[in-house]
Scaffold this active site. Structure first.
Site, PDB file in Angstrom:
ATOM      1  N   TRP A  52       0.851  -1.183   0.000  1.00  0.00           N
ATOM      2  CA  TRP A  52       0.000   0.000   0.000  1.00  0.00           C
ATOM      3  C   TRP A  52       0.896   1.245   0.000  1.00  0.00           C
ATOM      4  CZ3 TRP A  52       0.491  -3.531   3.788  1.00  0.00           C
ATOM      5  CH2 TRP A  52       0.605  -3.161   5.112  1.00  0.00           C
ATOM      6  N   ASP A  53       0.977   2.062   1.043  1.00  0.00           N
ATOM      7  CA  ASP A  53       1.671   3.350   0.925  1.00  0.00           C
ATOM      8  C   ASP A  53       3.000   3.218   0.177  1.00  0.00           C
ATOM      9  OD1 ASP A  53      -0.396   3.914   2.598  1.00  0.00           O
ATOM     10  OD2 ASP A  53       0.797   4.892   4.144  1.00  0.00           O
ATOM     11  N   ALA A 139       4.321   4.411   7.672  1.00  0.00           N
ATOM     12  CA  ALA A 139       4.858   5.210   6.568  1.00  0.00           C
ATOM     13  C   ALA A 139       5.865   6.278   6.989  1.00  0.00           C
ATOM     14  CB  ALA A 139       3.713   5.865   5.806  1.00  0.00           C
ATOM     15  N   ARG A 209       2.177  10.286  12.966  1.00  0.00           N
ATOM     16  CA  ARG A 209       2.948   9.424  12.065  1.00  0.00           C
ATOM     17  C   ARG A 209       3.290  10.129  10.745  1.00  0.00           C
ATOM     18  NH1 ARG A 209      -2.363   6.956  12.473  1.00  0.00           N
ATOM     19  NH2 ARG A 209      -3.583   7.218  10.558  1.00  0.00           N
ATOM     20  N   ASP A 210       3.918   9.369   9.856  1.00  0.00           N
ATOM     21  CA  ASP A 210       4.143   9.729   8.452  1.00  0.00           C
ATOM     22  C   ASP A 210       5.096  10.914   8.256  1.00  0.00           C
ATOM     23  OD1 ASP A 210       2.257   7.729   8.186  1.00  0.00           O
ATOM     24  OD2 ASP A 210       0.641   9.017   7.464  1.00  0.00           O
ATOM     25  N   GLU A 294      -3.388  12.583   6.558  1.00  0.00           N
ATOM     26  CA  GLU A 294      -2.298  11.623   6.573  1.00  0.00           C
ATOM     27  C   GLU A 294      -1.252  11.953   5.517  1.00  0.00           C
ATOM     28  OE1 GLU A 294      -3.796   7.621   7.991  1.00  0.00           O
ATOM     29  OE2 GLU A 294      -4.987   7.902   6.195  1.00  0.00           O
TER      30      GLU A 294
END
Ligand code: FRU
Length: 424
Positions: A52-53, A139, A209-210, A294
Site C-alpha cells: 500500500w503506501d 509510513a 505518524r508519516d 495523513e
C-alpha cells in the site's frame, strides 16, 4: 520566555484552518478532481504480498531520484495468507478482504527497483526482523543523502506507541539490481507531546505518524511534516466560529464534530543531520472537519508551497463529507496562511461509483500522482469486489495558482525519476 519558533529563528505562526465552510465546497465526481475509474482487471505487482503506501526515493528538495539509472520505491508491505486457516471462510475459501483489512498490524517496510520507473522488481525488507523496535513499520520517507548512496529512512514505529524514528543505510547498485545495506540502528526522534499534538493518553484513536523531511527552498533549513491530531482530551475541542467559517444559514449545527481533530504537524531540525528535532505548532488544523490528514507532503512550485495530505470519507465530521483521496492547500510562505486548493481542498478523489478504488496518493513535483489500489467493484451493484494491494495507475495533474486539473493517466505504478545520481 521565547517560544520554540522564536528560538529557532522561525517566524511564529498561527495554524491555518481547513474550515467546515471550505469542506462544504467539496464536490465528488467533478472530473477535474476525480481519479479515472480503475478497471477490475488490474495487474498485481506481487501475489505473495500486499503493498500500500508507496514512498519513492527522493532528495531533501523533493525530487524523485534514481541511482545509477535504477529507480527505487519503498512500500508498506504485508504477506498475503491464502493458505492460513485463520483467513479461510466457512466454505474453506480465502477471505482476502479480512487478510487485507488486518494488514496494518503487520506492516513492514520493503523496497523495489526498476530501470523504467514501473514494473517494479521485488527487493525485500529494508530492515531485518528485530531491528525496528515495535510491531509495525508505518509510513515515512526514504531520503538519498549523497552520491555515496547513503539513505536516511524516516518512518513511524507503531505499537506500542507511535514514535517518529529514522534509520540510516546505503543503497548499492549492480548491473542486475539494487540492494539496501545497513539499516541496523533505529534512532527515535520524537513522539506527540500532549501540548501541541494529541497523545494516546488523550485519545486512544490519536494519529501521530508519516514523517516527510524537507529543505525549505526559501530559508534552506531542514524541517519535517507529519500527521497529528490537535492536543487535548478527546471531546474537549471547541468547534467555534473560526473552525466553522462562513457558512450559509442553517449550517451552524456542528453535531459531534468536536471529535474530529486532524492536523498537519511540522518540526524543525536543530542540527544539519536531522538527528535532533523540535516540534512546532501545526501548519494546518481540521478541527470539526476531519480526523485524519495523513502522509502530508509538499510540492514547491512557482515560489509557492503546495501542501498535500490524504484523507478519508469515514474520517469526516458530522455534516461535511468528501471522497477518499488527496487534498491540498497553498501558501506563499512555509508557515502560511494556507488556502484550500480548488476552494474546497479536494485535489484528487475517488469516483463515487468506486469509493475505495485507490488511496494514499503522493503528489510528485512533476505533477504525477501515485497511489495504491484498495478495492474495485466487479459487479454493477458493488457488492462483489476485487482487493488490490498493488500499485494504481499514475495520474497526471497540472497545478496552476490555486487550482489543480487532472490531465493524464499513465501505467500502473509509473514513478519516473526526476534526476539520476551516479554513485561514487
Ligand atoms: C495511510 C496510512 C498511513 C500509515 C499507514 C498504516 O494509508 O494510514 O497514515 O502510516 O497507512 O498502514
Amino acid at each position: 520566555m521565547k517560544t520554540n519558533t522564536e528560538k529557532f529563528g522561525v517566524t511564529p505562526h498561527q495554524p491555518s484552518l481547513w474550515t467546515r465552510a471550505d469542506a462544504l465546497k467539496v464536490r465528488a465526481d467533478d472530473p477535474t478532481t476525480t481519479q479515472p475509474l480503475v478497471r477490475a482487471d488490474f495487474p498485481v505487482l506481487n501475489n505473495d504480498v500486499f503493498i500500500w503506501d508507496t514512498m519513492p526515493l527522493r532528495d531533501l528538495d523533493g525530487n524523485v531520484t534514481s541511482v545509477d539509472g535504477w529507480s527505487v520505491i519503498f512500500t508498506l508491505t504485508a504477506d498475503r495468507h491464502p493458505n492460513d486457516p485463520q483467513y479461510l471462510d466457512e466454505d474453506g475459501n480465502y477471505d482476502i478482504l479480512r487478510d487485507w483489512n488486518d494488514r496494518h498490524g503487520r506492516a513492514k517496510m520493503y523496497y523495489w527497483f526498476s530501470r523504467t520507473g514501473k514494473n517494479w522488481e521485488f527487493g525485500g525488507r529494508v530492515m531485518a526482523e528485530g531491528v525496528s523496535p515495535t510491531a509495525r513499520e508505518w509510513a515515512g520517507t526514504p531520503i538519498l543523502l549523497n552520491d555515496r548512496g547513503e539513505v536516511d529512512l524516516y518512518y513511524t514505529a507503531v505499537t506500542p506507541g507511535a514514535t517518529i524514528v529514522k534509520v540510516r543505510g546505503r543503497v548499492v547498485t549492480t548491473e542486475h539490481g539494487v540492494s539496501m545495506v545497513g539499516f541496523e540502528k533505529v534512532k527515535p526522534l520524537f513522539e506527540a507531546d500532549g501540548n501541541m499534538y494529541q497523545t494516546e493518553a488523550q485519545n486512544a484513536f490519536w494519529g501521530f505518524r508519516d514523517p516527510w523531511p524537507f529543505r525549505d527552498p526559501k530559508d534552506g533549513k531542514l524541517y519535517m511534516l507529519f500527521e497529528g491530531n490537535v492536543a487535548g482530551e478527546r471531546g474537549s475541542h471547541k468547534v467555534g466560529e473560526a473552525e466553522i467559517g462562513d457558512v450559509p444559514p442553517g449550517y451552524e449545527d456542528v453535531g459531534n464534530s468536536r471529535y474530529q481533530t486532524a492536523c498537519v504537524g511540522i518540526a524543525v531540525a536543530r542540527d544539519a543531520d536531522g538527528d535532533d528535532w523540535e516540534m512546532l505548532p501545526p501548519l494546518l488544523t481540521a478541527v470539526g472537519v476531519n480526523d485524519q490528514t495523513e502522509r502530508p507532503h509538499f510540492v514547491f512550485q512557482d515560489g509557492k508551497y503546495y501542501l498535500f495530505t490524504i484523507s478519508h470519507t469515514f474520517t469526516y465530521a458530522d455534516g461535511v463529507t468528501g471522497p477518499d483521496g488527496v487534498y491540498g492547500f497553498v501558501a506563499d510562505s512555509l508557515f502560511g496562511p494556507y488556502v484550500p486548493l480548488n476552494g474546497s481542498g479536494l485535489v484528487l478523489g475517488n469516483p463515487s461509483s468506486q469509493p475505495f478504488q485507490t488511496y494514499s496518493h503522493y503528489v510528485m513535483p512533476n505533477g504525477l500522482v501515485t497511489s495504491f489500489i484498495d478495492s474495485v467493484p466487479t459487479d454493477e451493484t458493488g457488492t462483489q469486489i476485487r482487493v488490490g494491494g498493488t500499485e494504481a495507475p499514475t495520474v497526471g495533474m497540472k497545478i496552476k495558482g490555486q487550482q489543480t486539473f487532472v490531465v493524464a493517466e499513465y501505467d500502473y505504478g509509473y514513478i519516473p525519476p526526476m534526476l539520476d545520481v551516479t554513485l561514487k
